[in-house]
Design a protein around this motif. Structure first.
Motif, mmCIF file in Angstrom:
data_model
loop_
_atom_site.group_PDB
_atom_site.id
_atom_site.type_symbol
_atom_site.label_atom_id
_atom_site.label_comp_id
_atom_site.label_asym_id
_atom_site.label_seq_id
_atom_site.Cartn_x
_atom_site.Cartn_y
_atom_site.Cartn_z
ATOM 1 N N ASP A 201 0.812 -1.218 0.000
ATOM 2 C CA ASP A 201 0.000 0.000 0.000
ATOM 3 C C ASP A 201 0.846 1.268 0.000
ATOM 4 N N ARG A 202 2.069 1.187 0.496
ATOM 5 C CA ARG A 202 2.949 2.355 0.459
ATOM 6 C C ARG A 202 3.518 2.603 -0.938
ATOM 7 N N LEU A 203 3.546 1.567 -1.764
ATOM 8 C CA LEU A 203 4.138 1.697 -3.093
ATOM 9 C C LEU A 203 3.119 1.885 -4.207
ATOM 10 N N ARG A 204 1.977 1.239 -4.109
ATOM 11 C CA ARG A 204 1.050 1.330 -5.241
ATOM 12 C C ARG A 204 0.551 2.763 -5.406
ATOM 13 N N GLY A 205 0.280 3.117 -6.647
ATOM 14 C CA GLY A 205 -0.024 4.498 -6.972
ATOM 15 C C GLY A 205 -1.359 4.984 -6.433
ATOM 16 N N ALA A 206 -1.445 6.290 -6.246
ATOM 17 C CA ALA A 206 -2.700 6.903 -5.822
ATOM 18 C C ALA A 206 -3.776 6.640 -6.867
ATOM 19 N N GLY A 207 -4.974 6.293 -6.406
ATOM 20 C CA GLY A 207 -6.084 6.037 -7.311
ATOM 21 C C GLY A 207 -6.103 4.640 -7.896
ATOM 22 N N THR A 208 -5.161 3.772 -7.484
ATOM 23 C CA THR A 208 -5.148 2.403 -7.983
ATOM 24 C C THR A 208 -5.912 1.492 -7.022
ATOM 25 N N ARG A 209 -6.068 0.245 -7.429
ATOM 26 C CA ARG A 209 -6.850 -0.697 -6.631
ATOM 27 C C ARG A 209 -5.993 -1.867 -6.183
ATOM 28 N N ARG A 210 -6.487 -2.554 -5.171
ATOM 29 C CA ARG A 210 -5.832 -3.757 -4.655
ATOM 30 C C ARG A 210 -6.885 -4.826 -4.395
ATOM 31 N N LEU A 211 -6.546 -6.062 -4.749
ATOM 32 C CA LEU A 211 -7.375 -7.214 -4.432
ATOM 33 C C LEU A 211 -6.514 -8.241 -3.722
ATOM 34 N N ASP A 212 -7.044 -8.855 -2.681
ATOM 35 C CA ASP A 212 -6.305 -9.879 -1.950
ATOM 36 C C ASP A 212 -6.800 -11.266 -2.338
ATOM 37 N N GLY A 213 -5.878 -12.088 -2.840
ATOM 38 C CA GLY A 213 -6.201 -13.465 -3.220
ATOM 39 C C GLY A 213 -6.400 -13.616 -4.717
ATOM 40 N N LEU A 214 -5.739 -14.623 -5.295
ATOM 41 C CA LEU A 214 -5.919 -14.857 -6.734
ATOM 42 C C LEU A 214 -7.350 -15.216 -7.081
ATOM 43 N N HIS A 215 -8.086 -15.742 -6.104
ATOM 44 C CA HIS A 215 -9.496 -16.053 -6.358
ATOM 45 C C HIS A 215 -10.287 -14.787 -6.680
ATOM 46 N N ALA A 216 -9.767 -13.634 -6.239
ATOM 47 C CA ALA A 216 -10.463 -12.367 -6.492
ATOM 48 C C ALA A 216 -10.141 -11.791 -7.863
ATOM 49 N N LEU A 217 -9.166 -12.379 -8.561
ATOM 50 C CA LEU A 217 -8.786 -11.883 -9.886
ATOM 51 C C LEU A 217 -9.837 -12.329 -10.895
ATOM 52 N N ASP A 218 -10.602 -11.377 -11.377
ATOM 53 C CA ASP A 218 -11.754 -11.662 -12.224
ATOM 54 C C ASP A 218 -11.545 -11.041 -13.600
ATOM 55 N N ALA A 219 -11.678 -11.849 -14.641
ATOM 56 C CA ALA A 219 -11.428 -11.366 -15.999
ATOM 57 C C ALA A 219 -12.391 -10.249 -16.382
ATOM 58 N N ASP A 220 -13.639 -10.359 -15.966
ATOM 59 C CA ASP A 220 -14.609 -9.305 -16.291
ATOM 60 C C ASP A 220 -14.226 -7.986 -15.629
ATOM 61 N N ASP A 221 -13.697 -8.080 -14.411
ATOM 62 C CA ASP A 221 -13.257 -6.877 -13.702
ATOM 63 C C ASP A 221 -12.099 -6.224 -14.452
ATOM 64 N N LEU A 222 -11.139 -7.030 -14.919
ATOM 65 C CA LEU A 222 -10.031 -6.493 -15.695
ATOM 66 C C LEU A 222 -10.533 -5.845 -16.977
ATOM 67 N N ALA A 223 -11.477 -6.501 -17.631
ATOM 68 C CA ALA A 223 -11.975 -6.011 -18.915
ATOM 69 C C ALA A 223 -12.704 -4.683 -18.779
ATOM 70 N N ARG A 224 -13.301 -4.435 -17.624
ATOM 71 C CA ARG A 224 -14.030 -3.181 -17.433
ATOM 72 C C ARG A 224 -13.097 -1.997 -17.237
ATOM 73 N N GLY A 225 -11.838 -2.255 -16.946
ATOM 74 C CA GLY A 225 -10.896 -1.171 -16.731
ATOM 75 C C GLY A 225 -10.539 -0.459 -18.029
ATOM 76 N N HIS A 226 -10.079 0.771 -17.905
ATOM 77 C CA HIS A 226 -9.587 1.556 -19.042
ATOM 78 C C HIS A 226 -8.271 2.199 -18.602
ATOM 79 N N HIS A 227 -7.160 1.602 -19.011
ATOM 80 C CA HIS A 227 -5.852 2.107 -18.598
ATOM 81 C C HIS A 227 -5.636 3.518 -19.126
ATOM 82 N N ASP A 228 -5.248 4.404 -18.230
ATOM 83 C CA ASP A 228 -4.926 5.781 -18.586
ATOM 84 C C ASP A 228 -3.410 5.877 -18.724
ATOM 85 N N PRO A 229 -2.886 5.920 -19.961
ATOM 86 C CA PRO A 229 -1.433 5.919 -20.141
ATOM 87 C C PRO A 229 -0.748 7.086 -19.437
#
Length: 395
Positions: A201-229
């Motif tokens: 939490d001290r390193l990840r960028g402001a405005g980013t998200r965190r999920l605990d557990g690989l079970h929480a890694l959801d393809a639909d959740d990733l797909a809904r994101g829009h990376h801001d370069p």
């Protein structure tokens, strides 16, 4: 947790990027994504520097579709992206068989240069214009993170070097992945490994998200994101180093020994004292990042980047060219954000922070030294030239 605000007018196929320093975590994440989502296809890359080749694996819910070794002009990440990733991603997108494409980077690869290349390639009329960059995700293990980030292991010692002469520290790579990612997914037990969890939490960028557990890694959740370069670039830039504040929705866990120290001053460093005390400021079990200026080159915007017992300093350009997100001019300043952890069992406050503060204050040019506008440094040898390059004597 940050709320998604997807652009519903962009109907292109989402493309996500996955980075990690752990091959087991990468394979587990890939397996979970394809098994849990029949519409996902993953392109996985491994660079074999000594053989001068790339191993390409394409997999979806039906199994392995491709497993090939491809010769590279140069066995490096940029060549892998240019010569194989972009053409393969284009081919997968043109098949219209999947509704989400994931690029699993070689273990030990940093996501920023890849996201930069993919952002350009997904613009209208370019090679990947059927895809849009969705989420850049970093996967890490909080149980090993304190060691991985702060100790001096090298990628070559871990077997994840990307070139024959790759001498990066594991902590350098891990920090870069965490600081650039839109989403950090952790494994391990945050309650047991409270310090590793706190360091995330001290390193990840402001405005980013965190999920605990690989079970929480959801393809639909990733797909809904829009990376801001642009936001990703800002997070990864030395000017964008996260300060001492934690994410608003994160509380300190019992047993968390992590800390952040922000060293800041409007004054520049004295070059000779910096060279004399650079190890006191930049080495040890620390992650340090930021910018500084030096009294004998007041126009130079200099970068500070340390991890895994290593420190890199260099010139980024001029302060005149640096601007904030709002477009305002950045005034010359010195700001280094240091992240570390108190050793287990140490007395409260028994860590490097007092020594860092003392070294920082000693290295700063004093108000008295700056009274003559820098004339005292004219004609002196530039002791930082080997790292910062030649300077002009125009002050």
């Amino acid at each position: 947790m940050t709320t998604h605000h997807p652009d519903t007018t962009d109907t292109r196929t989402p493309l996500s990027v996955l980075a990690t320093v752990d091959p087991v975590l990468r394979d587990s994440a890939v397996f979970g994504l394809v098994v849990g989502s029949p519409g996902v296809v993953v392109l996985r890359h491994d660079i074999r520097a000594r053989e001068g080749e790339l191993r390409r694996v394409v997999v979806d819910a039906t199994g392995v579709l491709e497993d090939e070794r491809v010769p590279l002009e140069h066995a490096c990440l940029s060549c892998a992206v240019r010569e194989d990733a972009v053409p393969t991603l284009r081919r997968l997108a043109e098949r219209d068989r999947w509704d989400h494409v994931v690029l699993a980077l070689p273990v030990g690869a940093e996501s920023l240069p890849v996201a930069r290349a993919l952002s350009a390639a997904t613009t209208d009329g370019d090679l990947l214009d059927r895809l849009r960059l969705a989420t850049v995700v970093a996967v890490t293990d909080v149980d090993t993170l304190e060691h991985d980030l702060l100790d001096d292991d090298l990628v070559d010692e871990r077997g994840i070097a990307l070139t024959d002469d790759d001498q990066r520290a594991v902590g350098e790579v891990l920090a870069a992945q965490l600081e650039h990612a839109d989403l950090v997914v952790t494994t391990g037990d945050p309650s047991v490994s409270a310090t590793g969890s706190g360091l995330v939490d001290r390193l990840r960028g402001a405005g980013t998200r965190r999920l605990d557990g690989l079970h929480a890694l959801d393809a639909d959740d990733l797909a809904r994101g829009h990376h801001d370069p642009a936001a990703g670039e800002r997070r990864a830039h030395p000017l964008g180093a996260r300060g001492a504040g934690r994410p608003a929705d994160v509380e300190r866990r019992a047993g968390d020994r992590s800390w952040t120290l922000e060293l800041r001053s409007s004054r520049p460093f004295d070059p000779e004292r910096l060279l004399r005390r650079i190890e006191d400021l930049g080495t040890g079990r620390l992650r340090s990042r930021g910018v500084f200026h030096v009294a004998n080159r007041p126009d130079s915007l200099c970068a500070w980047d340390g991890a895994g017992g290593q420190l890199c300093i260099g010139e980024l350009g001029t302060w005149e060219d640096a601007t904030t997100h709002e477009g305002d001019v950045v005034r010359p300043h010195t700001r280094i954000v240091v992240v570390g952890s108190t050793p287990p069992g140490a007395a409260r406050g028994a860590d490097e922070r007092d020594g860092l503060l003392a070294a920082f204050r000693d290295v700063l040019a004093t108000p008295e030294e700056l009274e003559d506008g820098g004339l005292r440094w004219l004609g002196r040898d530039d002791v930082l030239a080997p790292w910062l390059g030649a300077r002009s004597d125009a002050l």
